[in-house]
Design a protein around this motif. Sequence first.
Motif, PDB file in Angstrom:
ATOM      1  N   THR A 200      75.574  22.870 -55.835  1.00 20.74           N
ATOM      2  CA  THR A 200      74.176  22.881 -56.259  1.00 20.74           C
ATOM      3  C   THR A 200      74.087  23.051 -57.770  1.00 20.74           C
ATOM      4  N   ARG A 201      73.433  22.122 -58.431  1.00 16.24           N
ATOM      5  CA  ARG A 201      73.214  22.236 -59.866  1.00 16.24           C
ATOM      6  C   ARG A 201      71.828  22.836 -60.105  1.00 16.24           C
ATOM      7  N   THR A 202      71.760  23.832 -60.975  1.00 20.13           N
ATOM      8  CA  THR A 202      70.478  24.467 -61.275  1.00 20.13           C
ATOM      9  C   THR A 202      69.675  23.542 -62.188  1.00 20.13           C
ATOM     10  N   PRO A 203      68.432  23.214 -61.825  1.00 14.05           N
ATOM     11  CA  PRO A 203      67.618  22.350 -62.695  1.00 14.05           C
ATOM     12  C   PRO A 203      67.440  22.961 -64.079  1.00 14.05           C
ATOM     13  N   GLN A 204      67.249  22.108 -65.075  1.00 10.98           N
ATOM     14  CA  GLN A 204      67.029  22.583 -66.438  1.00 10.98           C
ATOM     15  C   GLN A 204      65.830  23.525 -66.490  1.00 10.98           C
ATOM     16  N   GLY A 205      66.036  24.717 -67.050  1.00  9.32           N
ATOM     17  CA  GLY A 205      64.946  25.685 -67.164  1.00  9.32           C
ATOM     18  C   GLY A 205      64.791  26.587 -65.959  1.00  9.32           C
ATOM     19  N   ALA A 206      65.603  26.354 -64.911  1.00  8.22           N
ATOM     20  CA  ALA A 206      65.476  27.148 -63.687  1.00  8.22           C
ATOM     21  C   ALA A 206      66.466  28.302 -63.693  1.00  8.22           C
ATOM     22  N   LEU A 207      66.079  29.395 -63.046  1.00 10.33           N
ATOM     23  CA  LEU A 207      66.930  30.560 -62.861  1.00 10.33           C
ATOM     24  C   LEU A 207      67.384  30.614 -61.412  1.00 10.33           C
ATOM     25  N   ALA A 208      68.516  31.262 -61.163  1.00 12.18           N
ATOM     26  CA  ALA A 208      69.036  31.389 -59.800  1.00 12.18           C
ATOM     27  C   ALA A 208      69.457  32.829 -59.556  1.00 12.18           C
ATOM     28  N   SER A 209      69.285  33.280 -58.313  1.00 15.46           N
ATOM     29  CA  SER A 209      69.586  34.664 -57.968  1.00 15.46           C
ATOM     30  C   SER A 209      70.502  34.719 -56.748  1.00 15.46           C
ATOM     31  N   PRO A 210      71.648  35.404 -56.850  1.00 15.65           N
ATOM     32  CA  PRO A 210      72.503  35.566 -55.673  1.00 15.65           C
ATOM     33  C   PRO A 210      71.783  36.265 -54.524  1.00 15.65           C
ATOM     34  N   ALA A 211      70.918  37.252 -54.854  1.00 13.32           N
ATOM     35  CA  ALA A 211      70.177  37.960 -53.796  1.00 13.32           C
ATOM     36  C   ALA A 211      69.268  36.997 -53.041  1.00 13.32           C
ATOM     37  N   THR A 212      68.625  36.086 -53.768  1.00 15.53           N
ATOM     38  CA  THR A 212      67.764  35.098 -53.122  1.00 15.53           C
ATOM     39  C   THR A 212      68.580  34.205 -52.204  1.00 15.53           C
ATOM     40  N   ALA A 213      69.750  33.805 -52.656  1.00 13.49           N
ATOM     41  CA  ALA A 213      70.612  32.961 -51.826  1.00 13.49           C
ATOM     42  C   ALA A 213      70.973  33.663 -50.520  1.00 13.49           C
ATOM     43  N   ARG A 214      71.153  34.982 -50.590  1.00 10.46           N
ATOM     44  CA  ARG A 214      71.531  35.736 -49.392  1.00 10.46           C
ATOM     45  C   ARG A 214      70.367  35.954 -48.435  1.00 10.46           C
ATOM     46  N   ASN A 215      69.169  36.211 -48.980  1.00 15.09           N
ATOM     47  CA  ASN A 215      68.095  36.640 -48.075  1.00 15.09           C
ATOM     48  C   ASN A 215      67.117  35.549 -47.664  1.00 15.09           C
ATOM     49  N   THR A 216      67.264  34.352 -48.199  1.00 17.61           N
ATOM     50  CA  THR A 216      66.317  33.285 -47.869  1.00 17.61           C
ATOM     51  C   THR A 216      66.296  32.982 -46.375  1.00 17.61           C
ATOM     52  N   ALA A 217      67.468  32.812 -45.769  1.00 20.73           N
ATOM     53  CA  ALA A 217      67.518  32.423 -44.352  1.00 20.73           C
ATOM     54  C   ALA A 217      66.902  33.474 -43.430  1.00 20.73           C
ATOM     55  N   PRO A 218      67.254  34.772 -43.560  1.00 22.69           N
ATOM     56  CA  PRO A 218      66.624  35.755 -42.669  1.00 22.69           C
ATOM     57  C   PRO A 218      65.125  35.911 -42.908  1.00 22.69           C
ATOM     58  N   ILE A 219      64.672  35.812 -44.163  1.00 23.86           N
ATOM     59  CA  ILE A 219      63.237  35.894 -44.424  1.00 23.86           C
ATOM     60  C   ILE A 219      62.524  34.699 -43.803  1.00 23.86           C
ATOM     61  N   LEU A 220      63.094  33.533 -43.963  1.00 21.52           N
ATOM     62  CA  LEU A 220      62.488  32.328 -43.389  1.00 21.52           C
ATOM     63  C   LEU A 220      62.387  32.438 -41.875  1.00 21.52           C
ATOM     64  N   ALA A 221      63.425  32.962 -41.237  1.00 19.37           N
ATOM     65  CA  ALA A 221      63.390  33.115 -39.782  1.00 19.37           C
ATOM     66  C   ALA A 221      62.262  34.046 -39.357  1.00 19.37           C
ATOM     67  N   ALA A 222      62.070  35.141 -40.108  1.00 21.58           N
ATOM     68  CA  ALA A 222      60.991  36.078 -39.779  1.00 21.58           C
ATOM     69  C   ALA A 222      59.628  35.437 -39.998  1.00 21.58           C
ATOM     70  N   LEU A 223      59.478  34.683 -41.089  1.00 15.99           N
ATOM     71  CA  LEU A 223      58.193  34.042 -41.374  1.00 15.99           C
ATOM     72  C   LEU A 223      57.857  32.979 -40.333  1.00 15.99           C
ATOM     73  N   LYS A 224      58.873  32.241 -39.889  1.00 12.81           N
ATOM     74  CA  LYS A 224      58.615  31.180 -38.910  1.00 12.81           C
ATOM     75  C   LYS A 224      58.019  31.732 -37.617  1.00 12.81           C
ATOM     76  N   ALA A 225      58.336  32.980 -37.315  1.00  8.03           N
ATOM     77  CA  ALA A 225      57.818  33.585 -36.090  1.00  8.03           C
ATOM     78  C   ALA A 225      56.351  33.990 -36.215  1.00  8.03           C
ATOM     79  N   HIS A 226      55.824  34.044 -37.440  1.00  7.15           N
ATOM     80  CA  HIS A 226      54.487  34.622 -37.610  1.00  7.15           C
ATOM     81  C   HIS A 226      53.527  33.802 -38.478  1.00  7.15           C
TER      82      HIS A 226
END
Length: 211
Positions: free
Chosen positions: A9-35
């Motif tokens: 994955t290449r980070t777009p110009q001007g974009a920031l990236a977070s390891p924590a976001t990479a880790r928690n996106t999937a579980p947060i998305l799963a919780a949101l999909k339920a509600h």
Amino acid sequence: AVQTLDPQTRTPQGALASPATARNTAPILAALKAHLPARGRVLEIASGAGEHAVAFAGAFAEVEWTPSDPSPESRTSIAAWAEAAGLPNLPPPLALDMTDETGWPAGPFEAVVCINMIHISPWAATEGLMRLAGRVLRRPGGLLALYGPYREAGVELAQSNAAFDASLRNRNPDWGLRDRAEVEAAAKAEGLVLTRRVEMPANNLMLLFRA
């Protein structure tokens, strides 16, 4: 630019990236999909770099996912991620500060989502978040979804969360893990009632409130 953990994955110009976001996106998305509703408008508060906004807008194709952040640097990053993703349901980020009501949107929104802000901001920001949610959520049934670590009565604080809390308070005495009961009280003052507590990875919680 900061690189993501995924070497493909290449980070777009001007974009920031977070390891924590990479880790928690999937579980947060799963919780949101339920509600979350399958369609409508969602307002994300304190979107940060914007990686969550892109992931969630991509997952909810019929939801207009509106990101926001008070930081110009964060909004630049959100816009860069959004441009790279090219999603039609991801509008430009709003400049929203929970301690300043100037420019708050009128709504209505089906949901307001706030990830990892409450402990990295002064308490006034949480009070502002509750005022905004109470004002813009569709009634009845509008959803406020909060994600992050909390202190809870009768629940021993995990060692990792205690260390995190100490580091936050060392950086800024107005920051730190909040008492869940105090967050609930602030929500209740704006007509929002806690309906579900979901345990998440790494000693985090998803708290769901309904208008």
